[in-house]
Design an enzyme around this catalytic site. Structure first.
Site, PDB file in Angstrom:
ATOM      1  N   ASN A 161       0.708  -1.161   0.048  1.00  0.00           N
ATOM      2  CA  ASN A 161      -0.075   0.094  -0.115  1.00  0.00           C
ATOM      3  C   ASN A 161       0.892   1.261  -0.016  1.00  0.00           C
ATOM      4  OD1 ASN A 161       0.707  -0.387   2.772  1.00  0.00           O
ATOM      5  ND2 ASN A 161      -1.213   0.354   3.376  1.00  0.00           N
ATOM      6  N   GLU A 260       4.660  -3.637  12.170  1.00  0.00           N
ATOM      7  CA  GLU A 260       3.944  -2.765  11.950  1.00  0.00           C
ATOM      8  C   GLU A 260       2.701  -3.205  11.293  1.00  0.00           C
ATOM      9  OE1 GLU A 260       3.801   0.559  12.890  1.00  0.00           O
ATOM     10  OE2 GLU A 260       5.922   1.087  13.571  1.00  0.00           O
ATOM     11  N   CYS A 294      -2.965   1.772   6.741  1.00  0.00           N
ATOM     12  CA  CYS A 294      -3.419   1.332   8.028  1.00  0.00           C
ATOM     13  C   CYS A 294      -4.011   2.124   8.745  1.00  0.00           C
ATOM     14  CB  CYS A 294      -1.937   0.666   8.665  1.00  0.00           C
ATOM     15  SG  CYS A 294      -0.633   1.971   8.305  1.00  0.00           S
ATOM     16  N   GLU A 468       8.304   3.044  14.241  1.00  0.00           N
ATOM     17  CA  GLU A 468       9.443   3.496  13.351  1.00  0.00           C
ATOM     18  C   GLU A 468       9.154   4.995  13.230  1.00  0.00           C
ATOM     19  OE1 GLU A 468       7.684   1.403   9.804  1.00  0.00           O
ATOM     20  OE2 GLU A 468       9.325  -0.001  10.174  1.00  0.00           O
TER      21      GLU A 468
HETATM   22  P1  NAP Z   1       0.324  -8.692   3.997  1.00  0.00           P
HETATM   23  O1  NAP Z   1      -0.590  -9.904   3.176  1.00  0.00           O
HETATM   24  O2  NAP Z   1       0.582  -9.173   5.726  1.00  0.00           O
HETATM   25  O3  NAP Z   1       2.056  -8.812   3.423  1.00  0.00           O
HETATM   26  C1  NAP Z   1       2.900  -7.971   3.729  1.00  0.00           C
HETATM   27  C2  NAP Z   1       4.201  -8.632   3.365  1.00  0.00           C
HETATM   28  O4  NAP Z   1       4.235  -9.797   3.865  1.00  0.00           O
HETATM   29  C3  NAP Z   1       4.210  -8.715   1.790  1.00  0.00           C
HETATM   30  O5  NAP Z   1       5.480  -8.446   1.316  1.00  0.00           O
HETATM   31  C4  NAP Z   1       3.978 -10.196   1.769  1.00  0.00           C
HETATM   32  O6  NAP Z   1       4.684 -10.832   0.565  1.00  0.00           O
HETATM   33  C5  NAP Z   1       4.668 -10.925   2.853  1.00  0.00           C
HETATM   34  N1  NAP Z   1       4.036 -12.023   3.445  1.00  0.00           N
HETATM   35  C6  NAP Z   1       2.879 -12.689   3.279  1.00  0.00           C
HETATM   36  N2  NAP Z   1       3.170 -13.660   3.917  1.00  0.00           N
HETATM   37  C7  NAP Z   1       4.269 -14.216   4.437  1.00  0.00           C
HETATM   38  C8  NAP Z   1       4.832 -15.216   5.158  1.00  0.00           C
HETATM   39  N3  NAP Z   1       4.321 -16.109   5.568  1.00  0.00           N
HETATM   40  N4  NAP Z   1       6.382 -14.846   5.467  1.00  0.00           N
HETATM   41  C9  NAP Z   1       6.813 -13.642   5.109  1.00  0.00           C
HETATM   42  N5  NAP Z   1       6.417 -12.734   4.445  1.00  0.00           N
HETATM   43  C10 NAP Z   1       5.046 -12.948   3.966  1.00  0.00           C
HETATM   44  O7  NAP Z   1      -0.297  -7.378   3.973  1.00  0.00           O
HETATM   45  P2  NAP Z   1      -0.502  -6.517   2.764  1.00  0.00           P
HETATM   46  O8  NAP Z   1      -2.063  -7.095   2.297  1.00  0.00           O
HETATM   47  O9  NAP Z   1       0.533  -6.493   1.891  1.00  0.00           O
HETATM   48  O10 NAP Z   1      -0.873  -5.052   3.504  1.00  0.00           O
HETATM   49  C11 NAP Z   1      -1.759  -4.711   3.994  1.00  0.00           C
HETATM   50  C12 NAP Z   1      -1.722  -4.801   5.577  1.00  0.00           C
HETATM   51  O11 NAP Z   1      -0.558  -4.072   6.120  1.00  0.00           O
HETATM   52  C13 NAP Z   1      -2.929  -4.062   6.188  1.00  0.00           C
HETATM   53  O12 NAP Z   1      -3.173  -4.941   7.161  1.00  0.00           O
HETATM   54  C14 NAP Z   1      -2.287  -2.852   6.803  1.00  0.00           C
HETATM   55  O13 NAP Z   1      -2.991  -2.294   7.887  1.00  0.00           O
HETATM   56  C15 NAP Z   1      -1.026  -3.134   7.075  1.00  0.00           C
HETATM   57  N6  NAP Z   1      -0.085  -2.015   7.264  1.00  0.00           N
HETATM   58  C16 NAP Z   1       0.251  -1.565   8.295  1.00  0.00           C
HETATM   59  C17 NAP Z   1       1.288  -0.321   8.457  1.00  0.00           C
HETATM   60  C18 NAP Z   1       1.695  -0.023   9.871  1.00  0.00           C
HETATM   61  O14 NAP Z   1       2.538   0.773   9.734  1.00  0.00           O
HETATM   62  N7  NAP Z   1       0.953  -0.414  10.949  1.00  0.00           N
HETATM   63  C19 NAP Z   1       1.327   0.093   7.247  1.00  0.00           C
HETATM   64  C20 NAP Z   1       1.113  -0.180   6.233  1.00  0.00           C
HETATM   65  C21 NAP Z   1       0.111  -1.344   5.967  1.00  0.00           C
HETATM   66  P3  NAP Z   1       3.509 -11.147  -0.741  1.00  0.00           P
HETATM   67  O15 NAP Z   1       3.270  -9.902  -1.325  1.00  0.00           O
HETATM   68  O16 NAP Z   1       4.511 -11.777  -1.645  1.00  0.00           O
HETATM   69  O17 NAP Z   1       2.501 -11.958  -0.406  1.00  0.00           O
END
Ligand code: NAP
Length: 487
Positions: A161, A260, A294, A468
């Site tokens: 995102n 995060e 997020c 962060e």
């Molecule tokens: P996600 O599905 O958890 O994926 C995040 C990252 O983790 C991607 O690079 C993904 O790779 C990788 N990943 C997935 N499964 C994994 C595993 N088993 N082992 C290691 N890495 C793995 O999240 P998203 O859909 O990309 O992002 C949206 C989420 O991020 C939302 O929940 C949002 O709230 C959160 N977010 C939080 C913050 C914060 O600062 N708190 C900021 C931005 C977003 P692949 O793409 O290859 O699957």
């Protein structure tokens, strides 16, 4: 001439499909298709790292570690500063690239590039101010000296995102601290990460200090890196579900974790709020990145006296937004990242409507090409609907009516998340009092945007561990070493 034909420089997707970036060289490969969410068409293909490739990246990060750690802070700082300047110089190309692979509207993409670059400027400054401590023990027995050392090789995993900012928010402090890193960006948006690696090279980042790999097998690749004793840090931004899995994996070799994770931000509007300011703030808190943030306001709690005017104002503003491809300069609300994201939003909205909510605008996916969902406002939403518990991650604003301050606080805290919250009132004393009671890592008071490189970003409860940015962000990549000294 079509838009795609005008793309050049760093905005050109083909330029970033050169392979994995390991040890300062590009290792050719393909296998992961990167799609344009505005059309569903393929933009480029990037390399698909195996476990073996990941171990080569750890080798490269290890080979570069001693020299980078020994590089004077001023020199590390100047490299980060040059990286900031190069990002700024190529800001428009990077923004176009982000709009292409992520789909966000250009103004959001430009905002992200500026925000992302600022982490390099901020940590260029912080690199030269790493704190230490000197104390006397209360008993007078000896002296305490505390030094901070780089923690070691860091694995950085980022979501789609904010493809630039989530990477710089980790790379900046890690490099400033003296760590070498392996960045694994999300599969949907790897082009921006590779573009940044090129700019890093140009800025003078030595080979192996920053490595970037994409993989279709993130679990196996990450687990292998975490099991290697040379890896001492995992900094993850993404969903709470994946965060939990990674914490369990990291526990096996007791790797330090910064997390995060997801959010479910309440946006509370009291009767005495400035209505126009609350609506302006609501649009920013909800619609930055078309709701794919997020920190996005996920639940609007509006006091009974201002509720109807707020719903009417929000409906008018949401209905007026121009929907289209992110890279079209007229667009204010771009597509969602995938069809699955649209399906999830549709499920939550359909369920809320079936439970008694009413859509005052939007409410159904658009049937055009690409992954579009229209800006939507829901009123009369039951407090226990699924949409109140889950992250919507889209342009949907569910509004709930409340009467008393206690009720608002109770509803706001009724979630496993605790990342961000917003309060609108003209009574600052009330805002601070309510703020103390809210279970959140960050609170916007009469403000819809809180992210800033100089502030500690992070959540409580299941929204994460650690912070962060800010002056403490660098310490996430350092270990304190205590010297007990007699002289
Ligand atoms: P996600 O599905 O958890 O994926 C995040 C990252 O983790 C991607 O690079 C993904 O790779 C990788 N990943 C997935 N499964 C994994 C595993 N088993 N082992 C290691 N890495 C793995 O999240 P998203 O859909 O990309 O992002 C949206 C989420 O991020 C939302 O929940 C949002 O709230 C959160 N977010 C939080 C913050 C914060 O600062 N708190 C900021 C931005 C977003 P692949 O793409 O290859 O699957």
């Amino acid at each position: 001439m079509t838009f795609h034909a005008q793309i050049n420089g760093y905005a050109n997707p083909a330029r970033h499909a050169e392979g994995l970036y390991i040890g300062g060289t590009w290792r050719k490969g393909g296998g992961i298709a990167v799609m344009d969410p505005s059309t569903g068409e393929k933009l480029a293909e990037v390399a698909d790292a195996s476990v073996e490739d990941a171990m080569h990246a750890v080798d490269a990060a290890h080979a570069a570690a001693a020299a980078w750690r020994a590089t004077p802070a001023r020199q590390r700082s100047e490299i980060l500063r040059r990286w900031f300047q190069l990002m700024t110089q190529h800001a428009e190309e990077l923004a176009t690239l982000i709009a292409l692979e992520n789909g966000k509207a250009l103004p959001d993409a430009r905002g992200e590039v500026a925000y992302a670059a600022e982490f390099f400027r901020w940590y260029a400054e912080e690199a030269t101010r790493i704190p230490g401590e000197y104390r006397h023990t209360p008993s007078g027995s000896h002296h305490i000296i505390v030094d901070h050392e780089p923690i070691g090789i860091a694995v950085l995993i980022t979501p789609w995102n904010f493809p630039a900012a989530m990477a710089t928010r980790k790379i900046g402090p890690a490099l400033a601290a003296g760590c070498t890193v392996i960045l694994k960006p999300a599969s949907e948006t790897p082009l921006t990460a590779y573009a940044m690696a090129r700019l890093g090279e140009e800025a003078g980042v030595p080979a192996g200090v920053v490595n970037v790999l994409t993989t279709s097998n993130p679990g196996a690749v990450t687990n292998a890196m975490l099991a290697d004793p040379r890896v001492r840090k995992l900094s993850f931004t993404g969903s709470t579900g994946v965060g939990r899995t990674l914490l369990a994996e990291a526990s096996k070799s007791v790797v330090s974790c910064s997390m995060e994770l997801g959010g479910n931000a309440p946006f509370i509007v009291f009767d005495d709020a400035d209505l126009e300011a609350a609506l302006d703030g609501a649009m920013i808190a909800k619609m930055r990145n078309a709701g794919e943030a997020c920190t996005a306001a996920n639940r609007f709690y509006v006091q009974a006296g201002i509720h109807d005017a707020f719903v009417a104002g929000l409906t008018a503003r949401m209905a007026a937004l121009a929907i289209g491809p992110g890279y079209d300069p007229a667009t204010q609300c771009g597509p969602m990242i995938t069809t699955n994201a649209v399906r999830k939003i549709d499920r939550l909205v359909t369920d809320a409507i079936a439970s008694g909510a009413r859509a005052t605008t939007g409410g159904k996916p658009l049937s055009e090409n690409g992954y579009f969902y229209p800006p939507t406002v829901l009123e009369n939403v039951p407090a226990d609907a699924a949409i109140a518990r889950e992250e919507i991650f889209g342009p949907v604003a569910p509004v709930y009516k409340f009467v008393t301050e206690d009720e608002a606080v109770k509803l706001a805290n009724d979630t496993e998340y605790g990342l961000a919250a917003y309060v609108y009132t003209q009574d600052l004393k009330r805002a601070m009092k309510v703020g103390k009671r809210l279970e959140t890592g960050m609170l916007g008071i009469n403000r819809g945007l809180m992210s800033d490189p100089a502030a500690p970003f992070g959540g409580v409860k299941q929204s994460g561990l650690g912070r962060e940015g800010g002056v403490t962000g660098i310490l996430e990549f350092m270990e304190a070493k205590y010297y007990a000294v007699d002289y």
